[in-house]
Design an enzyme around this catalytic site. Sequence first.
Site, PDB file in Angstrom:
ATOM      1  N   LYS A  22       0.657 -39.294  12.129  1.00 17.88           N
ATOM      2  CA  LYS A  22       1.383 -39.948  10.944  1.00 17.88           C
ATOM      3  C   LYS A  22       2.511 -40.664  10.954  1.00 17.88           C
ATOM      4  O   LYS A  22       2.567 -41.800  10.716  1.00 17.88           O
ATOM      5  CB  LYS A  22       1.512 -38.853   9.830  1.00 17.88           C
ATOM      6  N   ASN A  23       3.298 -40.366  11.746  1.00 15.29           N
ATOM      7  CA  ASN A  23       4.463 -41.072  11.917  1.00 15.29           C
ATOM      8  C   ASN A  23       4.562 -42.310  12.817  1.00 15.29           C
ATOM      9  O   ASN A  23       5.515 -42.936  12.963  1.00 15.29           O
ATOM     10  CB  ASN A  23       5.679 -40.002  12.456  1.00 15.29           C
ATOM     11  N   ARG A  92       9.665 -41.643   1.530  1.00  9.75           N
ATOM     12  CA  ARG A  92      10.737 -42.503   1.965  1.00  9.75           C
ATOM     13  C   ARG A  92      10.467 -43.724   3.389  1.00  9.75           C
ATOM     14  O   ARG A  92      11.072 -44.453   3.291  1.00  9.75           O
ATOM     15  CB  ARG A  92      11.735 -41.621   2.397  1.00  9.75           C
ATOM     16  N   CYS A 116      15.987 -35.942  -0.133  1.00 11.55           N
ATOM     17  CA  CYS A 116      14.576 -35.228  -0.096  1.00 11.55           C
ATOM     18  C   CYS A 116      14.954 -34.050   0.053  1.00 11.55           C
ATOM     19  O   CYS A 116      16.168 -33.733   0.336  1.00 11.55           O
ATOM     20  CB  CYS A 116      13.538 -35.964   0.792  1.00 11.55           C
ATOM     21  N   ARG A 121      19.393 -38.152   3.757  1.00 11.01           N
ATOM     22  CA  ARG A 121      18.686 -39.212   4.415  1.00 11.01           C
ATOM     23  C   ARG A 121      19.032 -40.893   4.002  1.00 11.01           C
ATOM     24  O   ARG A 121      17.891 -41.369   3.419  1.00 11.01           O
ATOM     25  CB  ARG A 121      17.017 -38.855   4.248  1.00 11.01           C
ATOM     26  N   ILE A 328      19.528 -32.151  13.351  1.00  7.27           N
ATOM     27  CA  ILE A 328      19.231 -33.643  12.745  1.00  7.27           C
ATOM     28  C   ILE A 328      19.413 -33.800  11.256  1.00  7.27           C
ATOM     29  O   ILE A 328      19.851 -34.687  11.015  1.00  7.27           O
ATOM     30  CB  ILE A 328      17.668 -33.837  13.384  1.00  7.27           C
TER      31      ILE A 328
HETATM   32  C1  EPZ Z   1      11.565 -39.607  11.131  1.00  4.73           C
HETATM   33  O1  EPZ Z   1      12.405 -39.752   9.834  1.00  4.73           O
HETATM   34  C2  EPZ Z   1      10.120 -38.871  10.772  1.00  4.73           C
HETATM   35  N1  EPZ Z   1       9.547 -39.691   9.785  1.00  4.73           N
HETATM   36  C3  EPZ Z   1      10.634 -37.498  10.422  1.00  4.73           C
HETATM   37  O2  EPZ Z   1       9.414 -36.835  10.086  1.00  4.73           O
HETATM   38  C4  EPZ Z   1      11.404 -36.853  11.503  1.00  4.73           C
HETATM   39  O3  EPZ Z   1      11.889 -35.579  11.083  1.00  4.73           O
HETATM   40  C5  EPZ Z   1      12.601 -37.640  11.723  1.00  4.73           C
HETATM   41  O4  EPZ Z   1      12.141 -38.931  12.198  1.00  4.73           O
HETATM   42  C6  EPZ Z   1      13.379 -37.096  13.100  1.00  4.73           C
HETATM   43  O5  EPZ Z   1      12.825 -37.072  14.164  1.00  4.73           O
HETATM   44  C7  EPZ Z   1       8.826 -40.812   9.930  1.00  4.73           C
HETATM   45  O6  EPZ Z   1       8.815 -41.246  11.395  1.00  4.73           O
HETATM   46  C8  EPZ Z   1       8.099 -41.475   9.094  1.00  4.73           C
HETATM   47  P1  EPZ Z   1      16.098 -40.604  11.160  1.00  4.73           P
HETATM   48  P2  EPZ Z   1      13.753 -40.561   9.794  1.00  4.73           P
HETATM   49  O7  EPZ Z   1      16.087 -41.756  10.754  1.00  4.73           O
HETATM   50  O8  EPZ Z   1      13.324 -41.909  10.752  1.00  4.73           O
HETATM   51  C9  EPZ Z   1      20.303 -39.648   9.668  1.00  4.73           C
HETATM   52  C10 EPZ Z   1       7.924 -35.502   9.189  1.00  4.73           C
HETATM   53  O9  EPZ Z   1       7.991 -34.237   8.724  1.00  4.73           O
HETATM   54  N2  EPZ Z   1      20.427 -41.433   9.175  1.00  4.73           N
HETATM   55  O10 EPZ Z   1      15.649 -40.325  12.810  1.00  4.73           O
HETATM   56  O11 EPZ Z   1      13.951 -40.918   8.339  1.00  4.73           O
HETATM   57  C11 EPZ Z   1      19.331 -38.850   8.645  1.00  4.73           C
HETATM   58  O12 EPZ Z   1      19.935 -38.532   7.604  1.00  4.73           O
HETATM   59  C12 EPZ Z   1       9.211 -36.383   8.868  1.00  4.73           C
HETATM   60  O13 EPZ Z   1       6.849 -36.182   9.336  1.00  4.73           O
HETATM   61  C13 EPZ Z   1      21.395 -41.580   8.711  1.00  4.73           C
HETATM   62  O14 EPZ Z   1      22.472 -41.214   8.477  1.00  4.73           O
HETATM   63  O15 EPZ Z   1      14.630 -39.728  10.537  1.00  4.73           O
HETATM   64  C14 EPZ Z   1      19.089 -37.774   9.807  1.00  4.73           C
HETATM   65  O16 EPZ Z   1      20.072 -36.683   9.647  1.00  4.73           O
HETATM   66  C15 EPZ Z   1      10.406 -35.478   8.404  1.00  4.73           C
HETATM   67  N3  EPZ Z   1      21.432 -43.028   8.499  1.00  4.73           N
HETATM   68  C16 EPZ Z   1      19.266 -38.310  11.026  1.00  4.73           C
HETATM   69  O17 EPZ Z   1      19.992 -39.635  10.969  1.00  4.73           O
HETATM   70  C17 EPZ Z   1      20.219 -43.923   8.609  1.00  4.73           C
HETATM   71  O18 EPZ Z   1      20.168 -45.125   8.138  1.00  4.73           O
HETATM   72  C18 EPZ Z   1      17.919 -38.780  11.806  1.00  4.73           C
HETATM   73  O19 EPZ Z   1      17.099 -39.367  10.826  1.00  4.73           O
HETATM   74  C19 EPZ Z   1      18.982 -43.415   9.182  1.00  4.73           C
HETATM   75  C20 EPZ Z   1      19.117 -42.048   9.350  1.00  4.73           C
END
Ligand code: EPZ
Length: 418
Positions: A22-23, A92, A116, A121, A328
Amino acid sequence: MDKFVIKGGAALQGEIPVGGSKNSALPALAAALLTEEPVTLRRVPAVRDIRTMQRLLVDIGSKVDVDGETVRLETPAIVCPEAPYELVKTMRASSLALGPLLARCGRARVSLPGGCAIGARPINLHIFGLEQLGARINQTHGYIEAVAPEGLRGAVVHFDRITVTGTEDLMMAAVLAKGETLLRNAAREPEVADLAQLLVKMGARIEGAGTSTIKVEGVERLHGAEHTIIADRIEAGTFLIAGAITGGDVTVTGCVPEHVGALVSKLQQTGVGVTQPDATSLRVRGGGRLRSVDMTTEEYPGFATDLQAQYMALMTQAEGIAIIEETIFENRFMHAQELARMGANIRLDGKQAIVAGPRELTGAGVIASDLRASASLVLGALVARGETVIDRVYHIDRGYEKIEAKLARVGAKIQRVE
Ligand code: EPZ
């Protein structure tokens, strides 16, 4: 609202096939916006988030034909460079439209995703990166309005924290920018490398995807391509833990063993037998003594945060104390309370969950809160004595295709109730 009714106690036996990621499919779908030529994606999972993304692309101007797991997209023109709130609030990952829209037509209006269940996020790093590439972005009425009238130009973007979709968004913005872009402290997740593979097939010039530094040399235009999405490593990991927690003998097929390396290593430390029968399968045999082993979530190739909830369910059955640290997301322990209602002994302390076991779980009525928490409740229910009813399984349907059918095929007593 669908529910799952699960009778625990069956040791799972047999083979479970894994679907496309999916991701990885979500950014790949968004990448189709980067060209007016057709893009064909294979092994696209038929899950709710994918359908949401397809609806978004149609609103933007894409023609989307779905034939089973094959999706053909064609975007002759961008009709409406917008991702509206009503879609974004349900998924999102719509922010993945930002980069491609800016690159293709120099404009994008995307609703801020809002928080969420698992955390705030924000997408500040996506915005920061796009501004480095010359986009002018302001935020009004809950929307991001981004323009790049002269087009985007290459730049160095250093992410101060690793972001998966941030890396993907910027990579898609950079492929049509003028000049070279360097993404530093980039995410190394396999889904990032898979997206880069698709973009290169479309004519992009990318080096280093899958490492912390990605170099993108902008090109004038991209052409169509065909691509098969990689296997879903989180689905694979979830089923490995299902085999372990039920003391069964399960072979997960069609997966990439290397992508679940951290989980396999952790399972072996707990005393679960894991072998690799062939290049795309992993076999897990539970049933022996399960030892409590601490775990800390980390960006890839560390232990995936998306498998933390599932691992917690397993640790409720292990002998000793397991300290699970979620580094994370700031609020990704909702499943702990629900598992506790089934009898688990879990104490939360900030970023840590302390799981004492083994504790017999008993069936209960529980509520799913987010995608992976729901999977952890299913795992708990599979080993619980008696019947568990899980409400709001639409959370599960976002990321797992027919999970109840796949589990039932290997002996789980699970059924979906409308
Ligand atoms: C991706 O989300 C995945 N989703 C998530 O899977 C996964 O949990 C996550 O990566 C971590 O591996 C998809 O790929 C569609 P991040 P993403 O940006 O990209 C902070 C699932 O269950 N952050 O790597 O949104 C954020 O808040 C989902 O399939 C900022 O602060 O995650 C988090 O604490 C859930 N500012 C951390 O970084 C930003 O601009 C990692 O987030 C972006 C992120």
